[in-house]
Write a protein that holds these residues in place. Structure first.
Motif, PDB file in Angstrom:
ATOM      1  N   ASP A 124       0.833  -1.200   0.000  1.00 57.50           N
ATOM      2  CA  ASP A 124       0.000   0.000   0.000  1.00 57.50           C
ATOM      3  C   ASP A 124       0.873   1.257   0.000  1.00 57.50           C
ATOM      4  O   ASP A 124       1.942   1.279   0.608  1.00 57.50           O
ATOM      5  CB  ASP A 124      -0.901   0.002   1.246  1.00 57.50           C
ATOM      6  CG  ASP A 124      -2.059  -0.968   1.092  1.00 57.50           C
ATOM      7  OD1 ASP A 124      -2.851  -0.784   0.161  1.00 57.50           O
ATOM      8  OD2 ASP A 124      -2.138  -1.919   1.885  1.00 57.50           O
ATOM      9  N   ARG A 131      -3.092  -4.434  -9.189  1.00 60.66           N
ATOM     10  CA  ARG A 131      -3.099  -5.745  -8.528  1.00 60.66           C
ATOM     11  C   ARG A 131      -3.552  -6.770  -9.561  1.00 60.66           C
ATOM     12  O   ARG A 131      -4.046  -6.407 -10.625  1.00 60.66           O
ATOM     13  CB  ARG A 131      -3.985  -5.814  -7.282  1.00 60.66           C
ATOM     14  CG  ARG A 131      -3.584  -4.808  -6.205  1.00 60.66           C
ATOM     15  CD  ARG A 131      -4.342  -5.072  -4.917  1.00 60.66           C
ATOM     16  NE  ARG A 131      -4.116  -4.040  -3.942  1.00 60.66           N
ATOM     17  CZ  ARG A 131      -3.142  -4.072  -3.040  1.00 60.66           C
ATOM     18  NH1 ARG A 131      -2.314  -5.091  -2.995  1.00 60.66           N
ATOM     19  NH2 ARG A 131      -2.996  -3.095  -2.176  1.00 60.66           N
ATOM     20  N   ASP A 155      -4.582  -1.044   6.010  1.00 56.66           N
ATOM     21  CA  ASP A 155      -3.214  -0.830   5.524  1.00 56.66           C
ATOM     22  C   ASP A 155      -2.196  -1.044   6.643  1.00 56.66           C
ATOM     23  O   ASP A 155      -1.122  -1.604   6.433  1.00 56.66           O
ATOM     24  CB  ASP A 155      -3.070   0.593   4.958  1.00 56.66           C
ATOM     25  CG  ASP A 155      -3.940   0.796   3.714  1.00 56.66           C
ATOM     26  OD1 ASP A 155      -4.516  -0.198   3.224  1.00 56.66           O
ATOM     27  OD2 ASP A 155      -4.037   1.943   3.245  1.00 56.66           O
TER      28      ASP A 155
HETATM   29 MG    MG Z   1      -5.338  -0.203  -0.241  1.00 56.49          MG
END
Ligand code: MG
Ligand code: ATP
Length: 303
Positions: A83, A139, A224
């Motif tokens: 992140d 991703r 996160d």
């Molecule tokens: Mg995120």
């Protein structure tokens, strides 16, 4: 058609900036060999780097027009990172000159119930780019060897029959992914993979910035911080993944990500270099088609 922008000097520069970070054979790869704060020798010339990125964006725009017109190759660019490493910003900046009609971005989140009822590549297949297009994965299926590996309870949710859920499952997935990417390449889809490699210290700095700046609060998620607690496990999973899935036809780029201007430059250079390697060209018009164009021109002029 000759291009002023895409000349041998500019292409050599792209290769010089991106090649140091390309992993085409994972055998000897070690994550510790890539410094997340690295900037080659460009740190003293941020203004020059900015100009180079602007030029790169224009080069990409030109290459994409040919890709689209030729309608033969397809391109898949996938991004993985911890992140706050800057995936979104990199995609936004590097692709800023690209015609949205020839480009599609897919963000892969935790799989839905329907997706979990299928094999893990099922949802990916539906998002692959068409020929002539650039598909971007924010991703990707690699999460199946990252977050799912770090959190084994996610594997439980996949309801795999016990006989296929063996300790060798990660090696099995690496092999499946290598084959999948080889299949895509053999069918005319160029695959390029980017790991934006951020340091833990820089992630902390960026999280604090998000927490301290009301305009950035929306970007922060408590999840996160939870993932950050698994940092070492993630790094180990990333390293193994890159070692096992870097190939000549679908290389990884392990991009230093502590300096955003630099990671964007490396990604742009890698994409330009790769697209140029496809030897793209506008479709040749046949003599017959040229004659038809001449007739159409005469008809219009006679109106
Ligand atoms: Mg995120
Ligand atoms: P941003 O935070 O910048 O919006 P992001 O990519 O982190 O972008 P999120 O919605 O915060 O988006 O997170 C998506 C989450 O989905 C990530 O934690 C990721 O690990 C998870 N995820 C993606 N693919 C899978 C998967 N196959 N199985 C389980 N979790 C997954």
């Amino acid at each position: 058609m000759a291009s002023d922008l895409i000349n041998s000097e500019a292409l050599e520069r792209c290769e010089a900036i991106s090649a140091p970070f390309r992993v085409s054979c994972g055998e000897t790869f070690r994550l510790k060999d890539v410094d997340p704060g690295g900037t080659l020798d460009l740190a003293g010339d941020k203004r020059g780097a900015k100009a180079a990125l602007e030029q790169g964006v224009q080069m990409l725009s030109e290459l994409q027009q040919k890709l689209y017109a030729q309608n033969s190759w397809g391109v898949l660019l996938l991004f993985q990172a911890m992140d706050a490493a800057g995936k979104d910003g990199t995609i936004k900046h590097v692709m800023s000159g690209v015609n949205p009609q020839g480009c599609q971005v897919t963000s892969f989140k935790a799989p839905s119930a329907v997706e979990l009822d299928h094999d893990y590549l099922w949802r990916v297949n539906q998002c692959l780019p068409e020929r002539g297009r650039i598909g971007i994965f924010n991703r990707s299926y690699y999460e199946e060897t990252l977050v799912v590996r770090v959190h084994p309870e996610l594997l439980d949710r996949q309801s795999l029959p016990p006989s296929v859920r063996t300790p060798g499952i990660w090696q099995q997935r690496f092999e499946e992914i290598r084959h999948y990417e080889a299949y895509l390449s053999a069918n005319g889809f160029l695959v390029r993979k980017f790991f934006l490699h951020l340091s833990k210290a820089e992630q902390k700095r960026r999280f604090l910035e998000r927490l301290n700046n009301p305009r950035k609060h929306w970007k922060f998620s408590a999840a996160d911080i939870r993932e950050r607690a698994h940092w070492d496990h993630y790094m180990q999973a990333y390293e193994e993944m890159i070692r096992a899935t870097a190939t000549e036809q679908a290389p990884w780029y392990v991009v230093p990500a502590d300096r955003k201007w630099f990671s964007r430059l490396v990604v742009a250079a890698a994409v330009i270099h790769s697209l140029h390697g496809l030897d793209l060209h506008y479709p040749q018009i046949s003599d017959e088609a040229l004659r038809a164009l001449a007739v159409a021109r005469e008809q219009l002029q006679a109106e």
